[in-house]
Design a protein around this motif. Structure first.
Motif, PDB file in Angstrom:
ATOM      1  N   SER B 183       0.865  -1.184   0.000  1.00  0.00           N
ATOM      2  CA  SER B 183       0.000   0.000   0.000  1.00  0.00           C
ATOM      3  C   SER B 183       0.895   1.225   0.000  1.00  0.00           C
ATOM      4  O   SER B 183       1.649   1.465   0.921  1.00  0.00           O
ATOM      5  CB  SER B 183      -0.896  -0.003   1.234  1.00  0.00           C
ATOM      6  N   SER B 184       0.829   1.980  -1.084  1.00  0.00           N
ATOM      7  CA  SER B 184       1.767   3.069  -1.256  1.00  0.00           C
ATOM      8  C   SER B 184       1.205   4.373  -0.741  1.00  0.00           C
ATOM      9  O   SER B 184       0.015   4.643  -0.869  1.00  0.00           O
ATOM     10  CB  SER B 184       2.081   3.196  -2.738  1.00  0.00           C
ATOM     11  N   GLN B 185       2.089   5.182  -0.196  1.00  0.00           N
ATOM     12  CA  GLN B 185       1.675   6.519   0.204  1.00  0.00           C
ATOM     13  C   GLN B 185       2.119   7.534  -0.827  1.00  0.00           C
ATOM     14  O   GLN B 185       1.844   8.714  -0.679  1.00  0.00           O
ATOM     15  CB  GLN B 185       2.310   6.858   1.549  1.00  0.00           C
ATOM     16  N   LYS B 186       2.859   7.090  -1.842  1.00  0.00           N
ATOM     17  CA  LYS B 186       3.412   8.019  -2.822  1.00  0.00           C
ATOM     18  C   LYS B 186       2.271   8.627  -3.651  1.00  0.00           C
ATOM     19  O   LYS B 186       1.227   8.012  -3.877  1.00  0.00           O
ATOM     20  CB  LYS B 186       4.400   7.291  -3.740  1.00  0.00           C
ATOM     21  N   LEU B 187       2.543   9.844  -4.131  1.00  0.00           N
ATOM     22  CA  LEU B 187       1.508  10.586  -4.854  1.00  0.00           C
ATOM     23  C   LEU B 187       1.897  10.808  -6.311  1.00  0.00           C
ATOM     24  O   LEU B 187       3.062  11.032  -6.618  1.00  0.00           O
ATOM     25  CB  LEU B 187       1.329  11.967  -4.202  1.00  0.00           C
ATOM     26  N   GLY B 188       0.884  10.826  -7.151  1.00  0.00           N
ATOM     27  CA  GLY B 188       1.084  11.266  -8.525  1.00  0.00           C
ATOM     28  C   GLY B 188       1.326  10.156  -9.525  1.00  0.00           C
ATOM     29  O   GLY B 188       1.879   9.102  -9.198  1.00  0.00           O
ATOM     30  N   ASN B 189       0.889  10.401 -10.755  1.00  0.00           N
ATOM     31  CA  ASN B 189       1.145   9.491 -11.868  1.00  0.00           C
ATOM     32  C   ASN B 189       1.884  10.255 -12.943  1.00  0.00           C
ATOM     33  O   ASN B 189       1.824  11.472 -13.011  1.00  0.00           O
ATOM     34  CB  ASN B 189      -0.176   8.956 -12.439  1.00  0.00           C
ATOM     35  N   ILE B 190       2.539   9.498 -13.843  1.00  0.00           N
ATOM     36  CA  ILE B 190       3.386  10.133 -14.854  1.00  0.00           C
ATOM     37  C   ILE B 190       2.597  11.057 -15.764  1.00  0.00           C
ATOM     38  O   ILE B 190       3.112  12.058 -16.250  1.00  0.00           O
ATOM     39  CB  ILE B 190       4.160   9.058 -15.661  1.00  0.00           C
ATOM     40  N   ASN B 191       1.330  10.756 -16.002  1.00  0.00           N
ATOM     41  CA  ASN B 191       0.543  11.550 -16.942  1.00  0.00           C
ATOM     42  C   ASN B 191      -0.265  12.672 -16.289  1.00  0.00           C
ATOM     43  O   ASN B 191      -1.027  13.352 -16.956  1.00  0.00           O
ATOM     44  CB  ASN B 191      -0.410  10.635 -17.733  1.00  0.00           C
ATOM     45  N   ASP B 192      -0.105  12.852 -15.009  1.00  0.00           N
ATOM     46  CA  ASP B 192      -0.835  13.931 -14.330  1.00  0.00           C
ATOM     47  C   ASP B 192      -0.439  15.264 -14.944  1.00  0.00           C
ATOM     48  O   ASP B 192       0.738  15.513 -15.220  1.00  0.00           O
ATOM     49  CB  ASP B 192      -0.497  13.959 -12.833  1.00  0.00           C
ATOM     50  N   SER B 193      -1.425  16.112 -15.129  1.00  0.00           N
ATOM     51  CA  SER B 193      -1.133  17.387 -15.788  1.00  0.00           C
ATOM     52  C   SER B 193      -1.960  18.499 -15.160  1.00  0.00           C
ATOM     53  O   SER B 193      -3.144  18.307 -14.859  1.00  0.00           O
ATOM     54  CB  SER B 193      -1.458  17.242 -17.284  1.00  0.00           C
ATOM     55  N   PHE B 194      -1.363  19.632 -14.979  1.00  0.00           N
ATOM     56  CA  PHE B 194      -2.072  20.805 -14.452  1.00  0.00           C
ATOM     57  C   PHE B 194      -3.132  21.239 -15.457  1.00  0.00           C
ATOM     58  O   PHE B 194      -4.226  21.650 -15.084  1.00  0.00           O
ATOM     59  CB  PHE B 194      -1.074  21.938 -14.201  1.00  0.00           C
ATOM     60  N   LEU B 195      -2.821  21.080 -16.727  1.00  0.00           N
ATOM     61  CA  LEU B 195      -3.714  21.520 -17.808  1.00  0.00           C
ATOM     62  C   LEU B 195      -5.080  20.858 -17.732  1.00  0.00           C
ATOM     63  O   LEU B 195      -6.103  21.511 -17.889  1.00  0.00           O
ATOM     64  CB  LEU B 195      -3.087  21.186 -19.166  1.00  0.00           C
ATOM     65  N   ASN B 196      -5.082  19.547 -17.510  1.00  0.00           N
ATOM     66  CA  ASN B 196      -6.374  18.856 -17.504  1.00  0.00           C
ATOM     67  C   ASN B 196      -6.900  18.634 -16.089  1.00  0.00           C
ATOM     68  O   ASN B 196      -7.839  17.889 -15.870  1.00  0.00           O
ATOM     69  CB  ASN B 196      -6.305  17.529 -18.280  1.00  0.00           C
ATOM     70  N   GLY B 197      -6.265  19.270 -15.124  1.00  0.00           N
ATOM     71  CA  GLY B 197      -6.771  19.222 -13.758  1.00  0.00           C
ATOM     72  C   GLY B 197      -6.434  17.971 -12.991  1.00  0.00           C
ATOM     73  O   GLY B 197      -6.938  17.757 -11.889  1.00  0.00           O
TER      74      GLY B 197
END
Lengths: 426, 294
Positions: B183-197
């Protein structure tokens, strides 16, 4: 009389039982304590061994054993004696160390009967693992980390994370200006770095960094293969496209270097002592404040006489690449400690102010005397390839120098570096 | 018969006392050692103040630290309690683990107690690489000293300050590995983008420069970047992922507040100097009070 004798025998029996009981417990306590003392000594030994490994990892040149294996190690990676610092925080220095221990049949730490060594079968085909923040679930892995397992001969072990923090410089908190010196000061674009905690990569990303990424992220960008020649490990990686460079920095938890931060780290501040000076006079070369003091500006000397190894180390332009093709250049730091800031390969940067200026032109592709071999000179690279067609020199004046035609058809070298912010105290 | 019963009961009582093993100093040290290894914060402790003499006869906290439980990959609190000897009653030493946000002030008892302590002191020995906590005590009139390495302590002290974190960028510390967890506590995925929220916000500050919730940016898998919303000493809010600041639709790149003497009210306004944008794009304050380039 008989009853007295009976009580005497019972009393004697009770006494013997009690004495035996006390002795037994006492002896077992003593043996338990002896075992626990050994356990404690083993814990201390593992920590001491970990500290030994860590001190070598972080600063090999200061380690007492360095003179005993440095020559072989430097030769293996085509490094000169003064480049020993480049091995800091690398798996290569650990490999050299382990090779030395194996040859001399020594342990990392020995005391009395305790011995601590690397667990040789810890990683895949090697005694270490390389962890990245993007793939490790360990919340303490916030940057590229080498993990080793130390084993004692009593079979206890300790896993140690050695994080790479050797190759960054802290960018001072002060006022800066973007780009070249402006004669009209109203056109200056200024910024400051207070409360930002920027840590910039000292070097361009190396072949070894690239290999570590490829070996740990082989699913994505599978067309990119490791470079196996050890002699190239500490040279910049120069064949990647823009999105691959971003992917690398992202993989190691950082951002691609930005143009305005590069300017901040390379232009010598006019007044180093005054961090909030509003005067931003700056020269075009990172090693002197005034252009007239730079070796390229010494008009009285013959140009040929100026092309010495010492000068070329500062700015490895086209003539230097022709005259000294194997010279180790770029190891003179800028005022902030950054290396490889002029000459050599081009360098890609993210420019938040001008998308048409994302490639540092100071390189071995232009003459050392060229306008392009000055700080903050940038052109456009589309990021899709390395042939001349992918570069654009935007000019209003058609006399501006283009990339020499002799390089057409060739793959031009483009390096890059990363930057990160570190969380400060709240 | 009565005498026999008395004798039998005496033997039983003696045996019970003999086999009721007391915790020995070395046992105690072995148990405490791994807990202190990854202590990153010492929150209170009478360190380097000689023999602890008060409060007499009642238990009190002598060491309170936050450590990483490597089995659960979770930060917890360790509380070290000590009862100072008073008159004929000897001192006692024990420790308990609590949740990170719990207080040590509320004394919790334990079965694992080092008893018969005549005197005790704590010494913090600050060394180049790690800090050593020395626990010195007298037990049954015999002197003991055990060293406990606080391997993470230096790290946390270094991270507390911006400038003193070494001009060369090197931090002397020793990190001990945590267990990998599913169970990971790490955040974020490679494709996360500010542009698409889809970009994960890891740190939020408000107009009073208070951090709302926790700063989780150290958990971002792919790095993090700061945006321009409020002029705060701890910086503006932050998002996980790769920064494309200055590009169209992306946050403006932070330009700092001091050089332009920007007041907090002027930070997120259209055309603010607090953020950079590329070319003809302008920094515009969006509905989330973040400067974006449009």
């Amino acid at each position: 009389m008989k009853s007295k004798l009976r009580y005497g025998i019972i009393g004697l029996l009770v006494g013997v039982i009690l004495i035996t009981g006390y002795v037994g417990v006492f002896w077992s306590d003593k043996r338990d304590d002896a075992q626990l003392e050994l356990d404690y000594a083993e814990k201390i030994a593992l920590i001491e061994a970990a500290k030994e490994v860590e001190s070598l990892f972080r600063d090999p040149e200061s380690h007492k054993l360095w003179p005993l294996f440095s020559q072989d190690c430097l030769k293996e990676y085509n490094l000169s004696e003064k480049d020993g610092f480049k091995l800091a925080c690398s798996s290569e220095i650990l490999q050299c160390y382990q090779q030395y221990l194996k040859t001399k049949n020594k342990s990392i730490f020995e005391k009395n009967s305790l011995k601590i060594d690397f667990e040789l079968k810890f990683g895949k085909n090697q005694f270490y693992k390389i962890l990245f923040p993007s793939t490790s679930e360990d919340i303490n892995v916030t940057g590229k980390t080498i993990q080793v397992k130390l084993m004692s001969n009593r079979k206890s072990d300790l896993i140690v994370n050695l994080e790479d923090r050797c190759h960054q410089v802290y960018l001072d908190e002060r006022f800066f200006a973007y780009g070249e010196n402006q004669s009209d000061k109203s056109l200056e674009i200024t910024f400051d770095t207070y409360h930002k905690n920027f840590f910039l990569d000292k070097f361009l990303v190396t072949v070894k960094d690239y290999n570590d990424w490829r070996e740990n992220d082989s699913k994505n960008y599978s067309h990119l293969k490791p470079i196996i020649d050890h002699k190239k490990f500490f040279q910049p990686v120069v064949h990647l496209k823009k999105n691959e460079m971003h992917a690398y920095c992202s993989f190691v938890g950082k951002q691609i270097m930005m143009a305005h931060l590069m300017d901040a780290a390379t232009f010598i501040p006019f007044d180093l002592r005054n961090k909030q000076a509003n005067t931003f006079e700056r020269g075009s070369y990172y090693w002197v404040k005034k252009n007239s003091e730079a070796w390229v500006s010494l008009a009285k000397k013959k140009k040929e006489d100026l092309l010495t190894p010492q000068n070329c180390r500062l700015l490895f332009g086209k003539e230097c690449a022709e005259k000294f093709p194997t010279l180790n250049y770029g190891d003179e730091p800028s005022w902030s400690g950054l290396l490889q800031v002029m000459g050599g390969p081009f360098e890609y940067l993210h420019n938040p102010l001008n998308e048409e200026e994302n490639l540092r032109t100071s390189s071995k592709y232009f003459s050392v005397f060229s306008e392009w071999n000055k700080l903050a000179k940038r052109i456009f690279w589309d990021g899709e390839g390395h042939k001349i067609a992918h570069f654009r020199v935007f000019e209003e004046d058609k006399n501006v120098e283009q990339i020499p035609a002799e390089f057409s058809g060739k793959e031009l070298e483009i390096g890059f570096r990363c930057v990160q912010q570190i969380l400060g105290k709240e | 018969m009565n005498i026999l019963k008395i004798l039998f009961l005496s033997i039983l009582f003696s045996c019970t006392s003999v086999w009721q093993n007391e915790i020995t100093p070395i046992e105690f040290a072995n148990e405490l050692f791994p807990k202190l290894l990854s202590v990153s914060k010492v929150q209170s402790s009478p360190l380097n103040k000689g023999i602890i003499e008060t409060p007499k006869g009642i238990p009190s906290v002598i060491f309170e630290g936050v450590f990483l439980d490597r089995q659960k990959n979770l930060e917890k609190k360790i509380c070290l309690y000590y009862t100072v000897p008073f008159r004929e009653k000897k001192g006692e030493l024990w420790f308990v683990e609590k949740e990170k946000n719990e207080d040590c002030v509320e004394i919790v008892e334990s079965d694992f107690v080092l008893k018969n302590i005549d005197s005790l002191e704590l010494v913090l020995n600050e060394k180049k690489q790690n800090d050593l906590l020395l626990i010195k005590f007298s037990h049954f009139k015999k002197n003991y000293q055990y060293d406990f390495y606080l391997t993470h302590f230096k790290t946390m002290k270094s991270f507390s300050y911006a400038a003193p974190v070494q001009l060369s960028g090197s931090l002397p510390f020793l990190r001990l590995a945590s267990s990998d967890e599913n169970s990971s506590q790490k955040l974020g995925n490679i494709n996360d983008s500010f542009l698409n929220g889809s970009a994960k916000r890891c740190h939020t500050v408000n107009e009073s420069c208070e951090t709302v919730g926790e700063n989780l940016c150290h958990l971002c898998r792919f790095g993090w970047y700061e945006v321009v919303d409020y002029a705060c000493p701890q910086g503006g809010s932050k998002f996980c992922g790769q920064s494309r600041c200055g590009e169209k639709g992306q946050p403006a790149c932070p330009a700092g507040y001091l050089v332009h003497e920007i007041s907090p009210a002027e930070v997120c306004v259209d055309d603010s100097e607090a953020g950079f944008c590329q070319g003809e794009l302008r920094p515009i304050c969006n509905e989330q009070n973040i400067l974006v380039c449009r």
